[in-house]
Design an enzyme around this catalytic site. Structure first.
Site, PDB file in Angstrom:
ATOM      1  N   GLY A   1       0.783  -1.240   0.000  1.00 17.76           N
ATOM      2  CA  GLY A   1       0.000   0.000   0.000  1.00 17.76           C
ATOM      3  C   GLY A   1       0.805   1.274   0.000  1.00 17.76           C
ATOM      4  O   GLY A   1       0.230   2.362   0.084  1.00 17.76           O
TER       5      GLY A   1
ATOM      6  N   ARG B   1       2.490  -1.370  -6.129  1.00 18.38           N
ATOM      7  CA  ARG B   1       2.631  -0.079  -6.808  1.00 18.38           C
ATOM      8  C   ARG B   1       4.015   0.541  -6.614  1.00 18.38           C
ATOM      9  O   ARG B   1       4.588   1.097  -7.545  1.00 18.38           O
ATOM     10  CB  ARG B   1       1.562   0.867  -6.231  1.00 18.38           C
TER      11      ARG B   1
ATOM     12  N   ARG C   1      -7.968   3.953 -14.110  1.00 19.12           N
ATOM     13  CA  ARG C   1      -7.859   4.555 -12.781  1.00 19.12           C
ATOM     14  C   ARG C   1      -8.485   5.947 -12.659  1.00 19.12           C
ATOM     15  O   ARG C   1      -9.160   6.222 -11.670  1.00 19.12           O
ATOM     16  CB  ARG C   1      -6.406   4.557 -12.293  1.00 19.12           C
TER      17      ARG C   1
ATOM     18  N   TYR D   1     -11.280   5.795  -9.938  1.00 24.39           N
ATOM     19  CA  TYR D   1     -10.930   6.372  -8.637  1.00 24.39           C
ATOM     20  C   TYR D   1     -10.785   7.887  -8.669  1.00 24.39           C
ATOM     21  O   TYR D   1     -10.344   8.482  -7.686  1.00 24.39           O
ATOM     22  CB  TYR D   1      -9.591   5.809  -8.139  1.00 24.39           C
TER      23      TYR D   1
ATOM     24  N   CYS E   1     -16.679   5.272 -25.902  1.00 22.78           N
ATOM     25  CA  CYS E   1     -17.982   5.942 -25.983  1.00 22.78           C
ATOM     26  C   CYS E   1     -18.508   6.309 -24.602  1.00 22.78           C
ATOM     27  O   CYS E   1     -19.594   5.861 -24.214  1.00 22.78           O
ATOM     28  CB  CYS E   1     -18.956   5.041 -26.719  1.00 22.78           C
TER      29      CYS E   1
END
Ligand code: LLP
Length: 461
Positions: A270, A315, A355, A359, A386
């Site tokens: 995290g 990440r 993303r 988010y 679209c």
């Protein structure tokens, strides 16, 4: 020129809209004599013409270096305490066989969260003993396969999995090492959808239930209890949440030591990264030092030995390694109030980076094929899908002469972009090209029209 009033507060009007913010771009990113952005010595213009766009360009050495650095920094911090840290790369961030090999060569383990991720790790030749298997709803087949292969650890996420894993271990004549995932109740400061340790969510079991469940685990001759596991969320900038989770878990860890061994404590992943210049990130060295301080203080207070620590960053290892290169197709100057927002549409979009839509994540963008001294214009990078929410970069400044046919590059797309990619509107997913020392190689090829049609049984020719 002054800031566009439509720009968000955090976005600074740039002196130079060609500059590559070091905290956001791979460290190897630069511009060549022609003004094109280079990554690891390879020109994005050349890569786009050789491999097409959209294109994920991964700086291989950056992934390797970050993996090694995280392992080294955490181990240095805990070596002083007479302990060690096992680093599991969270494969969900971005997994293909090449990445799996890089992180294992860097001395990491891999955390997989499905039979599919397991299959990729196996295809990369990763020793199953190096794998941790996660998931709140592992299928019986996934459990059976993992246990049969001898995966290093399975993270139990609910009470019912104690019996399921125990039965599989019995069947295979094995003793399976397991961790128990705890919902620590720690509220990490992050986007609502990314926070995984609030009470009202699906992962783990309440801390108060841990002693009973661990007793059940210990009662099985086919299970070996490694320790508690906590993952408080993702894209977290401060170590306070991790520290609080560690304190809460260690208190129960100490209780559990009274009835047996608890060799390990897994504090999850995290660690946040900078997507824009507004993101202020705690350096990994400080996070490692904070972890070591909190764990040693708490263990001293509880009078218990310092366990082996495990962490699961995804990440922080791959996020900055990758830039996505797109070609500009159409441009519209849209008047909003009395200002202009330039909509720059590119040949990808929410299918290669969901993303921003999912988010509200912010990214930045730079002209990739050339430099330009044209006055900066506020742009929004829109995809070709679209949906009006199909935005890759909500707001940044690009040289105002950006034109159809230009290439643009979006940095920090290494984590949760490729892995969350889709075929929406039947766009083929982009290729992934790894660059190292100026040389490029495809590590995942582009999806073709034939790939897109391959599962439709009504297609005859
Ligand atoms: N361990 C567990 C149990 C996890 O669930 C995760 C991420 C990680 C480790 C790695 O977290 P990281 O270090 O990469 O933050 N799609 C979202 C992120 C979802 C994270 C899911 N679990 C995003 O794009 O931000």
């Amino acid at each position: 020129m002054s800031a566009n009033p439509l720009a968000p507060e955090w976005l600074v009007h740039p002196d130079d809209a060609n500059a590559l913010t070091p905290a956001v771009w791979p460290p190897s990113a630069d511009r060549d004599g022609a003004g094109a952005i280079t990554v690891a010595g390879a020109s994005l213009t050349a890569l786009a013409s050789e491999f097409g766009t959209p294109l994920y360009v991964v700086d291989e050495q950056d992934v390797r270096t970050r993996a090694e650095t995280i392992k080294t920094l955490f181990n240095e911090a805990f070596a002083a305490l007479g302990s060690r840290v096992d680093v599991y790369y969270a494969g969900k961030a971005f997994l293909c066989t090449a990445v799996a090999k890089w992180v294992v060569e860097a001395g990491l383990h891999i955390d997989v969260a499905s039979g599919g991720e397991l299959a990729v790790a196996l295809a990369a030749g990763v020793d199953p003993a190096l794998l941790g298997f996660h998931g709140n709803n592992k299928s019986l087949a996934e459990i059976d396969r993992s246990v049969g292969l001898g995966v290093g650890a399975i993270v139990l996420d609910s009470v019912v999995e104690v019996d399921r894993v125990s039965a599989a271990a019995e069947k295979h004549g094995r003793v399976q090492a397991v961790r128990l995932r705890i919902n620590s109740g720690v509220h990490a400061s992050t986007h609502e959808y990314l926070a995984t340790a609030r009470e009202d969510q699906k992962f783990g079991i309440p801390l108060a239930d841990a002693p009973a469940v661990v007793a059940q685990i210990r009662a099985s001759k086919n299970l070996r209890f490694l320790g508690l596991h906590s993952h408080i969320g993702s894209q977290i900038f401060e170590s306070a949440g991790f520290a609080e989770a560690a304190r809460r878990l260690l208190a129960v860890h100490a209780e559990l030591l009274k009835d047996g061994e608890v060799p390990e404590l897994n504090l999850g992943g995290g660690f946040g990264i900078a997507y824009t210049s507004a993101d202020v990130v705690t350096p990994i060295a400080s996070i490692a030092a904070d972890f070591a301080r909190v764990v040693s203080e708490q263990c001293a207070e509880l009078g218990i030995p310092i366990p082996i620590i495990a962490i699961e960053p995804g990440r922080a290892i791959v996020g900055h390694s990758t830039v996505t290169v797109y070609e500009v197709g159409t441009i519209k100057d849209v008047r909003v109030d009395d200002s202009i927002r330039k909509y720059v549409s590119i040949d990808g979009g929410m299918s290669d980076n969901i993303r921003p839509a999912l988010y509200g994540a912010d990214y930045t963008v730079r002209l990739a094929n050339r430099r330009s001294d044209s006055d900066p214009a506020l742009v929004r990078i829109a995809g070709k899908h679209c949906e009006s929410g199909d935005i890759v970069v909500h707001a940044d400044y690009l040289p105002g002469d950006v034109a159809p046919g230009d290439l643009v590059a979006v940095p920090a797309t290494g984590a949760y972009c490729w892995s969350l990619a889709s075929n929406y509107n039947y766009l083929g997913r982009p290729a992934v090209v790894a660059v190292k020392d100026g040389a490029a190689r495809v590590i995942v090829r582009r999806e073709t029209e034939a790939d897109l049609l391959s599962r439709d049984v009504g297609v005859t020719a």
